[in-house]
Motif scaffolding. Structure first.
Motif, mmCIF file in Angstrom:
data_model
loop_
_atom_site.group_PDB
_atom_site.id
_atom_site.type_symbol
_atom_site.label_atom_id
_atom_site.label_comp_id
_atom_site.label_asym_id
_atom_site.label_seq_id
_atom_site.Cartn_x
_atom_site.Cartn_y
_atom_site.Cartn_z
ATOM 1 N N ILE A 181 48.459 6.643 47.277
ATOM 2 C CA ILE A 181 47.898 7.635 46.248
ATOM 3 C C ILE A 181 46.628 8.156 47.158
ATOM 4 C CG2 ILE A 181 46.881 8.128 44.002
ATOM 5 C CD1 ILE A 181 48.653 5.981 43.003
ATOM 6 N N ARG A 182 45.528 7.508 47.647
ATOM 7 C CA ARG A 182 44.494 7.854 48.111
ATOM 8 C C ARG A 182 44.642 8.939 49.645
ATOM 9 N NH1 ARG A 182 41.633 3.158 51.753
ATOM 10 N NH2 ARG A 182 43.378 2.841 53.199
ATOM 11 N N VAL A 183 45.943 8.914 50.132
ATOM 12 C CA VAL A 183 46.130 9.863 51.274
ATOM 13 C C VAL A 183 47.368 11.079 50.484
ATOM 14 C CG1 VAL A 183 45.431 8.778 52.859
ATOM 15 C CG2 VAL A 183 47.520 8.282 52.219
ATOM 16 N N HIS A 184 47.244 11.449 49.465
ATOM 17 C CA HIS A 184 48.032 12.611 49.028
ATOM 18 C C HIS A 184 49.395 12.001 48.790
ATOM 19 C CE1 HIS A 184 45.207 15.750 49.713
ATOM 20 N NE2 HIS A 184 44.894 15.197 50.832
ATOM 21 N N GLY A 185 49.812 10.581 48.493
ATOM 22 C CA GLY A 185 50.866 10.133 48.139
ATOM 23 C C GLY A 185 51.843 9.662 49.433
ATOM 24 N N GLN A 186 51.119 9.539 50.428
ATOM 25 C CA GLN A 186 51.769 9.588 51.854
ATOM 26 C C GLN A 186 51.997 8.117 52.364
ATOM 27 O OE1 GLN A 186 51.268 12.424 55.527
ATOM 28 N NE2 GLN A 186 49.878 10.531 56.193
ATOM 29 N N LYS A 187 53.230 7.753 52.426
ATOM 30 C CA LYS A 187 53.358 6.365 52.735
ATOM 31 C C LYS A 187 53.563 6.390 54.412
ATOM 32 C CE LYS A 187 56.431 2.437 51.917
ATOM 33 N NZ LYS A 187 57.619 1.785 51.227
ATOM 34 N N GLU A 188 53.955 7.319 55.006
ATOM 35 C CA GLU A 188 54.111 7.333 56.391
ATOM 36 C C GLU A 188 53.850 8.850 56.551
ATOM 37 O OE1 GLU A 188 58.768 6.955 57.484
ATOM 38 O OE2 GLU A 188 57.727 5.107 56.785
ATOM 39 N N LYS A 189 53.891 9.184 58.006
ATOM 40 C CA LYS A 189 53.558 10.626 58.350
ATOM 41 C C LYS A 189 54.816 11.434 57.871
ATOM 42 C CE LYS A 189 51.961 13.772 62.005
ATOM 43 N NZ LYS A 189 51.457 13.649 63.428
ATOM 44 N N HIS A 190 54.604 12.678 57.151
ATOM 45 C CA HIS A 190 55.458 13.421 56.771
ATOM 46 C C HIS A 190 56.600 12.916 55.575
ATOM 47 C CE1 HIS A 190 54.068 15.968 59.692
ATOM 48 N NE2 HIS A 190 54.760 15.259 60.857
ATOM 49 N N HIS A 191 56.057 11.928 55.109
ATOM 50 C CA HIS A 191 56.875 11.166 53.912
ATOM 51 C C HIS A 191 55.917 10.848 52.683
ATOM 52 C CE1 HIS A 191 60.097 8.895 52.044
ATOM 53 N NE2 HIS A 191 59.353 7.649 51.929
ATOM 54 N N HIS A 192 55.951 11.670 51.571
ATOM 55 C CA HIS A 192 55.207 11.457 50.397
ATOM 56 C C HIS A 192 56.040 11.121 49.206
ATOM 57 C CE1 HIS A 192 51.752 13.796 52.499
ATOM 58 N NE2 HIS A 192 52.920 13.859 53.171
#
Length: 368
Positions: free
Chosen positions: A209-220
């Motif tokens: 959540i702290r990085v725009h919901g990003q789990k890995e690069k280009h994957h939210h």
């Protein structure tokens, strides 16, 4: 006299601060650089929590905690009306409704005896606040939460470093949240905050959540926010940790001197109420706050003696215009309203000199 003295503190750690900040300038990873991971590990070790997640501010930490718990429109979160607005503001910003319960007469934290009556089928979390440096009665609050299978978010923006029955603040609930605003007992030189949990899944979700919901690069996979912490602020927190335990001890010394001297003054006879640390608690004394039935006169007296004083949360949250839609009126939370109308805080920092403490307490010597 400084109400909060950051200059004396900085002088003690200036060389280490410069070294750590220069390291950030050299490696160029200005946001969430290696200092963040070091800070998170250091703070997790300090609190005993399994996970620490550094974020952009204490306000962001509350929002991220609520989002991670899936709280949104139609939900209710129970908190207190005597606190900084961020507590209820983030509940509302998440789309939920803040539900207030009154505070205790002595500690000015959430009154657990009022909590159960506020729980409804819409209640999705409880958010107690550690006001002025000590935690709420987390044992009683957690017991009620467990009865109703509710998560607890500890708003420890003022109580990081305090303990409750031997356990550290920020490791007392489902999620702990704190702030590194510069005036806090452990602060940085801008905005910053942190989240704590022992739940692996919650920790992973809050990191996303702290990085725009990003789990890995280009994957939210989830909605998130820009809640990242700057490397320089993490570096400042790391540097200040070297002084933190000693500063907490010094804060206690200042509080003891205040209480001992003021308790013998005529002001106490006229109704002055000194702060109380609950049995089983320690305080980091984020502020030294008293209640005075004639606060304005006391404030003028302190000013005349050259002593800065502050009245925090003079308008409680249930009477703030932004929350008018909740339908509250004066008289709904009488303890909160009394504390809000009478509270006054004295200078509190670990670098107060003995003569400055004497200057403060001298203002209480004569008849009120």
């Amino acid at each position: 006299m400084e109400f909060i003295d950051l200059k004396s503190q900085q002088a003690l750690i200036r060389a280490d601060l410069e070294k750590r900040i220069m390291a950030v300038l050299d490696h160029g990873r200005y946001i969430m650089g290696p200092e963040l991971e070091e800070m998170e590990q250091r703070l997790a070790d300090y609190t005993g929590a399994k996970h620490c997640i550094g974020v952009a501010s204490g306000t962001d930490s509350l929002l991220i905690a609520l989002m991670a718990l899936g709280i949104g429109p139609g939900d209710e979160v129970i908190t207190v009306p005597y606190t900084w607005i961020s507590t209820a503001e983030m509940i509302a910003l998440a789309g939920a409704t803040p539900v207030f319960v009154d505070i205790q007469e002595d500690t000015w934290n959430m009154d657990p005896t009022l909590l159960e009556a506020a729980i409804t089928e819409k209640t999705k979390a409880i958010m107690p606040v550690g006001i002025y440096g000590q935690t709420a009665d987390m044992t009683a609050i957690n017991a009620i939460a467990a009865k109703y299978d509710l998560p607890v978010i500890e708003d420890a923006a003022q109580s990081f470093g305090a303990t409750h029955h031997g356990s550290q603040s920020c490791n007392l609930a489902t999620i702990g949240s704190t702030s590194f605003f510069p005036s806090k007992p452990l602060g940085c030189y801008g905005d910053g905050g942190a989240l704590f949990t022992n739940d692996d899944e919650l920790a992973d979700l809050m990191k996303q959540i702290r990085v725009h919901g990003q789990k890995e690069k280009h994957h939210h996979p989830v909605l998130g926010v820009n809640g990242r912490l700057d490397s320089i602020q993490a570096a400042v927190v790391l540097s200040k940790m070297s002084l933190f335990d000693a500063e907490v001890a010094k804060r206690q010394e200042v509080a003891d001197k205040y209480s001992q001297a003021i308790s013998q003054s005529d002001f106490v006879k006229s109704g002055l109420q000194l702060p109380l640390v609950a049995d089983g608690n320690t305080s980091v004394w984020a502020q030294y706050t008293m209640l005075s039935p004639d606060r304005d006169a006391l404030h003028e007296r302190l000013q005349a003696a050259g002593v800065p004083a502050v009245s925090y949360y003079a308008v409680p949250l249930h009477l703030q215009p932004v929350f008018a839609g909740l339908g509250h009126k004066a008289g709904d939370f009488p303890v909160t309203e009394r504390v809000a109308s009478q509270g006054i805080s004295l200078p509190m920092n670990p670098y107060l000199k003995d003569e400055e403490i004497d200057q403060v307490v001298a203002a209480f010597d004569a008849q009120a």
